[in-house]
Write a protein that holds these residues in place. Sequence first.
Motif, PDB file in Angstrom:
ATOM      1  N   ALA A  25     -55.312  25.301  36.186  1.00  0.00           N
ATOM      2  CA  ALA A  25     -55.376  24.757  37.547  1.00  0.00           C
ATOM      3  C   ALA A  25     -55.476  23.237  37.517  1.00  0.00           C
ATOM      4  O   ALA A  25     -54.825  22.540  38.315  1.00  0.00           O
ATOM      5  CB  ALA A  25     -56.575  25.351  38.291  1.00  0.00           C
ATOM      6  N   LEU A  26     -56.275  22.715  36.591  1.00  0.00           N
ATOM      7  CA  LEU A  26     -56.420  21.263  36.484  1.00  0.00           C
ATOM      8  C   LEU A  26     -55.120  20.615  36.016  1.00  0.00           C
ATOM      9  O   LEU A  26     -54.793  19.503  36.433  1.00  0.00           O
ATOM     10  CB  LEU A  26     -57.558  20.913  35.532  1.00  0.00           C
ATOM     11  N   LEU A  27     -54.372  21.301  35.156  1.00  0.00           N
ATOM     12  CA  LEU A  27     -53.087  20.772  34.701  1.00  0.00           C
ATOM     13  C   LEU A  27     -52.111  20.669  35.859  1.00  0.00           C
ATOM     14  O   LEU A  27     -51.382  19.677  35.979  1.00  0.00           O
ATOM     15  CB  LEU A  27     -52.521  21.663  33.599  1.00  0.00           C
ATOM     16  N   ARG A  28     -52.096  21.672  36.736  1.00  0.00           N
ATOM     17  CA  ARG A  28     -51.236  21.606  37.923  1.00  0.00           C
ATOM     18  C   ARG A  28     -51.625  20.434  38.804  1.00  0.00           C
ATOM     19  O   ARG A  28     -50.772  19.735  39.361  1.00  0.00           O
ATOM     20  CB  ARG A  28     -51.303  22.922  38.698  1.00  0.00           C
ATOM     21  N   GLN A  29     -52.932  20.219  38.947  1.00  0.00           N
ATOM     22  CA  GLN A  29     -53.415  19.088  39.750  1.00  0.00           C
ATOM     23  C   GLN A  29     -52.997  17.762  39.126  1.00  0.00           C
ATOM     24  O   GLN A  29     -52.551  16.841  39.829  1.00  0.00           O
ATOM     25  CB  GLN A  29     -54.932  19.146  39.872  1.00  0.00           C
ATOM     26  N   ALA A  30     -53.138  17.644  37.805  1.00  0.00           N
ATOM     27  CA  ALA A  30     -52.765  16.412  37.111  1.00  0.00           C
ATOM     28  C   ALA A  30     -51.273  16.126  37.264  1.00  0.00           C
ATOM     29  O   ALA A  30     -50.866  14.975  37.469  1.00  0.00           O
ATOM     30  CB  ALA A  30     -53.138  16.515  35.636  1.00  0.00           C
ATOM     31  N   ARG A  31     -50.467  17.154  37.163  1.00  0.00           N
ATOM     32  CA  ARG A  31     -49.019  16.971  37.315  1.00  0.00           C
ATOM     33  C   ARG A  31     -48.666  16.522  38.722  1.00  0.00           C
ATOM     34  O   ARG A  31     -47.768  15.703  38.913  1.00  0.00           O
ATOM     35  CB  ARG A  31     -48.296  18.270  36.963  1.00  0.00           C
TER      36      ARG A  31
END
Length: 208
Positions: A25-31
């Motif tokens: 979920a955090l990776l999606r946010q970072a992207r």
Amino acid sequence: VENARHETAAVRAIPPEALEAEEKALLRQARALAARIPFEFLHLLIVDEIGKDIAGTGMDPKVIGRMYLYPEEEPKSPRYMRILVRDLTVRTHGNAVGMGFADFATRRLADKVDFKVTYTNSLTGSSPARSRMPIILDTDREALEVALSTIGLTPPEQARVVRIRNTLALETFLASEALLTEVRANPALEVLGGPWTFTFDGTGALLE
């Protein structure tokens, strides 16, 4: 999680059993927060400076669409036909890792390269292609002319060209008139001025 300016956008404490799910979920946010050039295809991307203070790879691979890290596959997007790099930052101290991403560069950049530092960085990272020397042209004017001569049948005045300061500073950029329709159609973009013509001094250096 960092935002497009490399500032902290979010901090999360994650228990071990939830690490994998939370990281996704955090990776999606970072992207979603990452800065991008808002064009899928360009004939030419002009980058005023690269350096280790900009990105560990000199230029951010996600921004320019080039990875050059075998056996990783090359990104399918964005697609930038030619990349021209004009200079190194002062703070990179001659480390020109990332110049291999470019097709063309200036003598200004080449004269500042510390090859020992650059090659050590690239070899340590198992990415020799990222430190290959691009085609070097003596002046900005010559580099632009040569780069635009290699984009096929598209006349220079119709070329899709963007000029950025570096891959970290993407809030403002210069875009050629061929991109104006797309700029105006994008609600996230605003035309701040122009049109302007590239001007050069007596030595062929592009004026800011």
